[in-house]
Enzyme design. Structure first.
Site, PDB file in Angstrom:
ATOM      1  N   LYS A 299       0.804  -1.210   0.000  1.00 13.17           N
ATOM      2  CA  LYS A 299       0.000   0.000   0.000  1.00 13.17           C
ATOM      3  C   LYS A 299       0.850   1.280   0.000  1.00 13.17           C
ATOM      4  CE  LYS A 299      -4.040  -1.965  -0.286  1.00 13.17           C
ATOM      5  NZ  LYS A 299      -4.213  -3.244   0.281  1.00 13.17           N
TER       6      LYS A 299
HETATM    7  C1  LIG Z   1      -5.477  -4.083   0.814  1.00 12.30           C
HETATM    8  C2  LIG Z   1      -6.945  -3.890   0.859  1.00 12.30           C
HETATM    9  C3  LIG Z   1      -7.719  -4.224   1.978  1.00 12.30           C
HETATM   10  C4  LIG Z   1      -7.174  -5.026   3.136  1.00 12.30           C
HETATM   11  O1  LIG Z   1      -6.064  -4.504   3.733  1.00 12.30           O
HETATM   12  P1  LIG Z   1      -5.008  -5.477   4.466  1.00 12.30           P
HETATM   13  O2  LIG Z   1      -4.194  -4.513   5.254  1.00 12.30           O
HETATM   14  O3  LIG Z   1      -4.207  -6.150   3.409  1.00 12.30           O
HETATM   15  O4  LIG Z   1      -5.776  -6.402   5.311  1.00 12.30           O
HETATM   16  C5  LIG Z   1      -9.064  -3.904   1.992  1.00 12.30           C
HETATM   17  N1  LIG Z   1      -9.637  -3.288   0.942  1.00 12.30           N
HETATM   18  C6  LIG Z   1      -8.945  -2.977  -0.174  1.00 12.30           C
HETATM   19  C7  LIG Z   1      -9.641  -2.275  -1.281  1.00 12.30           C
HETATM   20  C8  LIG Z   1      -7.583  -3.289  -0.260  1.00 12.30           C
HETATM   21  O5  LIG Z   1      -6.918  -3.000  -1.372  1.00 12.30           O
END
Ligand SMILES: *Cc1c(COP(=O)(O)O)cnc(C)c1O
Length: 400
Positions: free
Chosen positions: A186
């Protein structure tokens, strides 16, 4: 890969502050921690950055969704409207609280289509989860307007557009609650981690209690003597994650600025290709530029262009075929829903006989995602890389 590209001495310094005290937990140990509260400080700085009242650090974006849905009191049998194009976690979180994810269509923003939301509302609908996919926002103003009319809650899944905004207001702060993910892919990363934000004191309190076994975090008593009013679980962020988050947050605006420059350069290259159009951005200023999405008039041309680009070292994704971000491709999710359909009320014609997450319900997603290609934009894209992309684009265009 955004924040992960920038891990360096600033992150090391923040993490060392924690390791020097040896206190890895965010609560308690007041004497040993020598005034160091990295998670708390990260929450305060993150709330300030987003211009929102409260921010709560948690273990992941997925747990942030669950914590927020629980704080909002989404219960078994409630319906929650979710876009067809999102990461699986958005749907999993709705199932985790026993509610029913109701799939809605997307529009040219690649995000939740406000008109489709309105068609999916039933007497059982409790909330809407707009997801700001691939770095840029949905028509969040229109979605919030619809929610107000029908008295629905809005939880923004802003896992993919941290730092993005719409008309000067940060994405994640338009709804009743918003969530962020800091996993390793992210825009801002703490390895694993997440954040829940809200302007509501009541919802923020409930989220805080729930994420730590109901602890009310009363500063006047020891942790062992704290009160509780609701049941909870453990989704606590730890001090090492908080430390990483602090260093990363300070780089966020610069990082987005670099990505915007890189994205603009590649956009100019693609703009010269016949038939290419770009994804609609509700507010180009507020784009985080982690991805560049462009489309062709038909899927065949998109596929052909993708193949030649790939053969020349430039990868793109066609999300209609992606196994993790497009509901009709989740055979295990659909199998679970069919097996458990008795648990769900049948108020909505969608569920008659079996729960339907079929392609016929989302014609716009089928059309748009099928002819859209998405390219990742990095913070660091040296001249040689840009030249290679330029050459690949020219070759792919010539081969059309
Ligand atoms: C990455 C993601 C999540 C979940 O996040 P994690 O930290 O990996 O659990 C939820 N929604 C979207 C749209 C994502 O891209």
């Amino acid at each position: 890969m955004a924040g992960a590209e920038l891990i360096g001495s600033e992150e090391m310094k923040e993490v060392m502050d924690v390791l020097e005290t040896g206190v890895l937990m965010r609560y308690g140990f007041d004497k040993e921690r020598k005034g160091i509260f990295k998670v708390r400080q990260f929450e305060e700085e993150f709330a300030k950055y987003c211009e929102t009242r409260c921010a709560l650090g948690v273990t992941s974006g997925s747990s942030a969704l669950k914590v927020a849905l629980t704080a909002m009191d989404i219960c078994p049998g409630d319906e929650v409207i979710v876009p067809a194009f999102t990461f699986l976690a958005t749907y999993e979180a709705v199932l985790e609280v026993g509610a029913i994810p109701v799939m809605a269509d997307i529009d040219e923003t690649l995000n939740l289509d406000p008109a489709s939301v309105e068609k999916r509302i039933t007497p059982y609908t409790k909330a809407i989860i707009p997801v700001h996919m691939c770095g840029s926002g949905a028509h969040i103003d229109k979605i919030v307007d619809i929610a107000r009319v029908y008295q629905l809650l809005v939880l923004e899944d802003n896992a993919q557009a941290c730092g993005g905004s719409f008309k000067g207001k940060k994405l994640g702060t338009f709804g009743d609650m918003g969530i962020f993910s800091f996993d390793y892919y992210k825009t801002l990363t703490t390895g694993e981690g997440g954040m829940v934000v809200s302007d509501s004191k009541r919802l923020s309190d409930r989220a805080e209690w729930y994420h730590d076994h109901g602890h009310d975090h009363n500063p006047k008593v020891s942790r062992a003597m704290e009160g509780r009013s609701i049941l909870g679980f453990n989704y606590r962020m730890n001090e090492l994650q908080g430390a990483l988050g602090l260093a990363q947050l300070r780089k966020l605006d610069w990082l987005i600025g670099e990505q915007k420059k890189n994205k603009q350069a590649i956009k100019s290259m693609l703009g010269a290709v016949p038939g290419v159009k770009f994804r609609e951005l509700p507010d180009p200023e507020g784009d985080t530029a982690t991805f560049l999405a462009f489309n062709f008039p038909d899927p065949g041309t998109a596929e052909h262009f993708q193949k030649t680009l790939g053969a020349n070292g430039v990868d793109t994704v066609c999300f209609k075929k992606n196994l993790w971000h497009y509901v009709p491709n989740w055979e295990h999710f659909q199998a679970w829903c069919t097996a458990n359909s008795q648990r769900f009320p049948f108020s909505n014609p969608m569920y008659r006989g079996k729960i339907d997450y079929g392609r016929h319900l989302i014609p716009q997603a089928e059309d748009i995602l099928g002819r859209t290609l998405v390219m990742g934009i990095s913070v660091k894209m040296p001249e040689e890389r840009m030249a290679a992309i330029q050459a690949a684009v020219e070759k792919a265009a010539a081969a059309l």
